[in-house]
Design an enzyme around this catalytic site. Structure first.
Site, PDB file in Angstrom:
ATOM      1  N   LYS A 145       7.013 -35.753  -6.956  1.00 35.75           N
ATOM      2  CA  LYS A 145       7.842 -36.460  -5.962  1.00 35.75           C
ATOM      3  C   LYS A 145       9.229 -36.640  -6.560  1.00 35.75           C
ATOM      4  CE  LYS A 145       7.333 -38.354  -1.876  1.00 35.75           C
ATOM      5  NZ  LYS A 145       6.326 -38.067  -0.838  1.00 35.75           N
ATOM      6  N   ASP A 158      10.983 -36.028   2.801  1.00 37.88           N
ATOM      7  CA  ASP A 158      10.292 -37.317   2.920  1.00 37.88           C
ATOM      8  C   ASP A 158      11.317 -38.190   3.660  1.00 37.88           C
ATOM      9  OD1 ASP A 158       7.716 -38.748   1.701  1.00 37.88           O
ATOM     10  OD2 ASP A 158       9.329 -40.194   1.518  1.00 37.88           O
TER      11      ASP A 158
END
Ligand code: GLU
Length: 443
Positions: A124, A164
């Site tokens: 991430k 995201d």
């Protein structure tokens, strides 16, 4: 080592990382018994290694705003676990981004990606950059500066970022352009790409579609369906947008959307043109849902969460810790049947306890929102094949993957006539990664 001693050790090593510790706590609670009963896992210190990212990158992102002023943000990429595939996970651009937030998201991604059945490790990244109120040119310059450092750490077989919160098709385009210029290579290094340059059909809708497919499987265990049901959704971004579409297709009625400013209640249901209007709200970079209330003349409740409305199904699709203990109690009192997470960790641990104690169908994001990254995995496959599948083919594969994740959760989480989807998702996700780590030795 005792469970509490293990958790205390992780907490001592990661001070001021409350979101990361929250995510670790939940997984450790679920997998501890399996871990303890497998001496090979324990000898190889699998769990101790799993909570330590393989690599954390943190870098300066300088850029110039439209007034010619120099701005400085912080960029990150957490390369958490590559036991079952290249690091894979999105980039978040939001002022709330910290090392703790990205470590929690990267940790969750390990188990989520494992559940998809596709070969993807966990990662991430992102930045504390705030896209709100920025011009298109400012967003482009920021993305270019961010990629001018990130490019040396990623690659189609190493680490494949995607979107995201705050990172959608536009941002992926600017990031991809800069990567290609610096590397002089046209590869599938990012997912969520535009359709003309390597993107996959269905990827924009996939997270929301997958969440609704998963909720539908949960409802089936109780001989229920979306038909005729009232659905409360939070958020108005990419995940909520896909979820609203699919709920409508399955015959449900969505009555709420929310933003950082509050929530709107649309008694007639959010369908047709109103769904397209959600895209306009996002593209405006204003980050408010009140615009919807003005456009369609419906009530707006400032600073409040949608969980106070009467609904049969709740789909939290905004952000972490957005549904607390009181919200969970409201849902229970209002007769809600099912809570399925479209966002990552939107329910607080106390909220989860209330939902589970009342035997409400409840599934965590790492299982229920895995459709986004699963379709990213399908985009990677298409890039490697240098071929594109049709909309129907991708949708069918996505649907099958969500059914499969549901089955894994039931297999590992069934407890009498109740399914503990938290335990099911954590244990199923953990086993595959743990066994892969065992096979690959102490690295
Ligand atoms: N950000 C999404 C998630 O939380 C998608 C990640 C991806 O497609 O790599 O799973």
């Amino acid at each position: 080592m005792e469970k509490q001693a293990f958790l205390d050790d992780v907490a001592a090593k990661n001070p001021a990382q409350s979101e990361f510790l929250q995510a670790v706590h939940e997984v450790v609670e679920s997998v501890w018994d399996v871990y303890q009963s497998n001496p090979r896992f324990k000898e190889a210190k699998i769990l101790e290694r799993m909570v330590e990212p393989e690599r954390v990158l943190m870098f300066r992102v300088p850029w110039t705003n439209d007034k010619g002023e120099v701005q400085v943000n912080r960029g990150y990429r957490i390369e958490f676990n590559s036991a079952i595939g290249p690091y894979k996970g999105g980039l978040r651009f939001h002022p709330s981004v910290t090392l703790s937030i990205l470590k929690f998201l990267g940790f969750e991604q390990i188990f989520k990606n494992s559940l998809t059945t596709l070969p993807m490790g966990g990662g991430k990244g992102g930045s504390d950059f705030n896209p709100k109120g920025k011009s298109d040119n400012e967003i482009m310059r920021f993305c270019q500066s961010f990629m001018s450092e990130l490019f040396r750490h990623i690659g189609p077989n190493t680490d494949v970022p995607a979107g995201d919160i705050g990172v959608g098709g536009r941002e992926v385009g600017y990031l991809y352009g800069m990567y290609k210029k610096l590397r002089n290579e046209f590869t599938g290094v990012l997912t969520g790409k535009g359709l003309n340059w390597g993107g996959s059909l269905i990827r924009p809708e996939a997270t929301g579609f997958g969440t609704v497919y998963f909720a539908d499987e949960m409802l089936k265990t109780k001989n229920e369906s979306f038909a005729g049901k009232t659905v409360a959704i939070s958020g108005f971004g990419n995940v909520a947008w896909g979820a609203v579409q699919k709920v409508n297709e399955l015959g449900g009625k969505v009555v709420t959307l929310s933003g950082p400013d509050g929530y709107i209640y649309d008694e007639d249901g959010i369908s047709g043109d109103k769904i397209d209007y959600m895209l306009e709200m996002r593209a405006s970079n204003r980050d408010v849902v009140e615009d919807y209330a003005e456009e369609y003349d419906v009530p707006f409740y400032e600073g409040r969460h949608p969980w106070e409305v009467k609904c049969d199904i709740a789909l939290p699709c905004a952000t972490e810790n957005e549904l607390n203990e009181k919200d969970a109690q409201n849902l229970v009192d209002n007769g809600c049947l099912c809570v399925t997470e479209g966002a990552n960790m939107p329910c607080t641990p106390e909220a989860i306890k209330i939902l589970q104690r009342n035997k409400i169908l409840y599934a965590p994001g790492k299982a229920a929102n895995a459709g986004g990254v699963a379709t990213s995995g399908l985009e990677m496959s298409q890039n490697s094949l240098r071929f594109n599948w049709s909309r129907e083919e991708v949708d069918e594969k996505l649907h099958q993957i969500m059914k499969n994740i549901h089955e894994q959760c039931v297999r590992y989480g069934k407890d009498g006539d109740y399914v503990d989807y938290v335990k099911g998702a954590n244990v199923a996700g953990f086993m595959k990664v743990a066994n892969a780590m065992l096979d690959q030795g102490v690295v």
